[in-house]
Enzyme design. Sequence first.
Site, PDB file in Angstrom:
ATOM      1  N   GLY A   3      41.501   0.553 -11.397  1.00  0.00           N
ATOM      2  CA  GLY A   3      41.750   1.905 -11.898  1.00  0.00           C
ATOM      3  C   GLY A   3      41.545   2.051 -13.389  1.00  0.00           C
ATOM      4  O   GLY A   3      42.117   2.924 -14.031  1.00  0.00           O
TER       5      GLY A   3
ATOM      6  N   CYS B 260      34.870   6.197 -28.666  1.00  0.00           N
ATOM      7  CA  CYS B 260      35.968   5.545 -27.941  1.00  0.00           C
ATOM      8  C   CYS B 260      37.297   6.234 -28.268  1.00  0.00           C
ATOM      9  O   CYS B 260      37.682   6.344 -29.439  1.00  0.00           O
ATOM     10  CB  CYS B 260      36.026   4.067 -28.308  1.00  0.00           C
TER      11      CYS B 260
ATOM     12  N   CYS C 157      39.720   4.001 -30.253  1.00  0.00           N
ATOM     13  CA  CYS C 157      39.274   3.839 -31.643  1.00  0.00           C
ATOM     14  C   CYS C 157      39.627   5.091 -32.444  1.00  0.00           C
ATOM     15  O   CYS C 157      40.003   4.995 -33.623  1.00  0.00           O
ATOM     16  CB  CYS C 157      37.771   3.570 -31.713  1.00  0.00           C
TER      17      CYS C 157
ATOM     18  N   HIS D 214      43.498  -2.852 -23.626  1.00  0.00           N
ATOM     19  CA  HIS D 214      44.884  -2.430 -23.854  1.00  0.00           C
ATOM     20  C   HIS D 214      45.814  -3.090 -22.861  1.00  0.00           C
ATOM     21  O   HIS D 214      45.477  -3.252 -21.695  1.00  0.00           O
ATOM     22  CB  HIS D 214      45.019  -0.905 -23.765  1.00  0.00           C
TER      23      HIS D 214
HETATM   24  P1  AMP Z   1      43.700   2.125 -17.820  1.00  0.00           P
HETATM   25  O1  AMP Z   1      43.721   2.851 -16.508  1.00  0.00           O
HETATM   26  O2  AMP Z   1      44.258   0.737 -17.755  1.00  0.00           O
HETATM   27  O3  AMP Z   1      42.322   2.189 -18.469  1.00  0.00           O
HETATM   28  O4  AMP Z   1      44.744   2.906 -18.728  1.00  0.00           O
HETATM   29  C1  AMP Z   1      44.422   3.933 -19.601  1.00  0.00           C
HETATM   30  C2  AMP Z   1      45.723   4.589 -19.959  1.00  0.00           C
HETATM   31  O5  AMP Z   1      45.533   5.379 -21.111  1.00  0.00           O
HETATM   32  C3  AMP Z   1      46.275   5.516 -18.863  1.00  0.00           C
HETATM   33  O6  AMP Z   1      47.566   5.053 -18.454  1.00  0.00           O
HETATM   34  C4  AMP Z   1      46.346   6.886 -19.563  1.00  0.00           C
HETATM   35  O7  AMP Z   1      47.476   7.647 -19.185  1.00  0.00           O
HETATM   36  C5  AMP Z   1      46.375   6.495 -21.026  1.00  0.00           C
HETATM   37  N1  AMP Z   1      45.875   7.486 -21.948  1.00  0.00           N
HETATM   38  C6  AMP Z   1      44.718   8.203 -21.845  1.00  0.00           C
HETATM   39  N2  AMP Z   1      44.560   9.006 -22.914  1.00  0.00           N
HETATM   40  C7  AMP Z   1      45.650   8.792 -23.722  1.00  0.00           C
HETATM   41  C8  AMP Z   1      46.064   9.324 -24.983  1.00  0.00           C
HETATM   42  N3  AMP Z   1      45.341  10.228 -25.653  1.00  0.00           N
HETATM   43  N4  AMP Z   1      47.236   8.874 -25.504  1.00  0.00           N
HETATM   44  C9  AMP Z   1      47.975   7.965 -24.851  1.00  0.00           C
HETATM   45  N5  AMP Z   1      47.626   7.412 -23.657  1.00  0.00           N
HETATM   46  C10 AMP Z   1      46.472   7.829 -23.102  1.00  0.00           C
HETATM   47 ZN    ZN Z   2      37.574   1.445 -29.062  1.00  0.00          ZN
END
Ligand code: AMP
Ligand code: ZN
Length: 112
Positions: free
Chosen positions: A91, A4, A7, A98
């Site tokens: 999406g 993950c 994680c 989160h």
């Molecule tokens: P969701 O579409 O709600 O699953 O949001 C996932 C979010 O995680 C997206 O807005 C991505 O831009 C963000 N994201 C993905 N990888 C990273 C990372 N390594 N560091 C910070 N944000 C990330």
């Molecule tokens: Zn996790």
Amino acid sequence: MSDCLFCKIVAGEIPATVVHENATTLAFRDINPHAPVHVLVIPKEHVEDSAALAEAGLANDVLLAAAAVAAKEGISESGYRVTFNTGEDAGRTVFHAHAHVLGGTGLSLRLG
Ligand code: AMP
Ligand code: ZN
């Protein structure tokens, strides 16, 4: 969970720009921001979605951390949005619960 992404951020295996941390939550800047302030607040414990977050008794911690992030980022008064995406139509891309904390500009009221 070993595979993950979030994680791995909690474990310090992948870098992130942390803006707030306490015993149960971590908040860091979204890598692809959609607003001047775009911070993700996660529980340190791996739970999959917002319902599991509530069942684990961690929803309160995440919402309080979101408010602390807003205060630190100076958007408590101007306003901000807290969003949980669930499933493909929303999406969703990362399956560790989160909250997106968005603000720092007038946010569109568009829902889709
Ligand atoms: P969701 O579409 O709600 O699953 O949001 C996932 C979010 O995680 C997206 O807005 C991505 O831009 C963000 N994201 C993905 N990888 C990273 C990372 N390594 N560091 C910070 N944000 C990330
Ligand atoms: Zn996790």
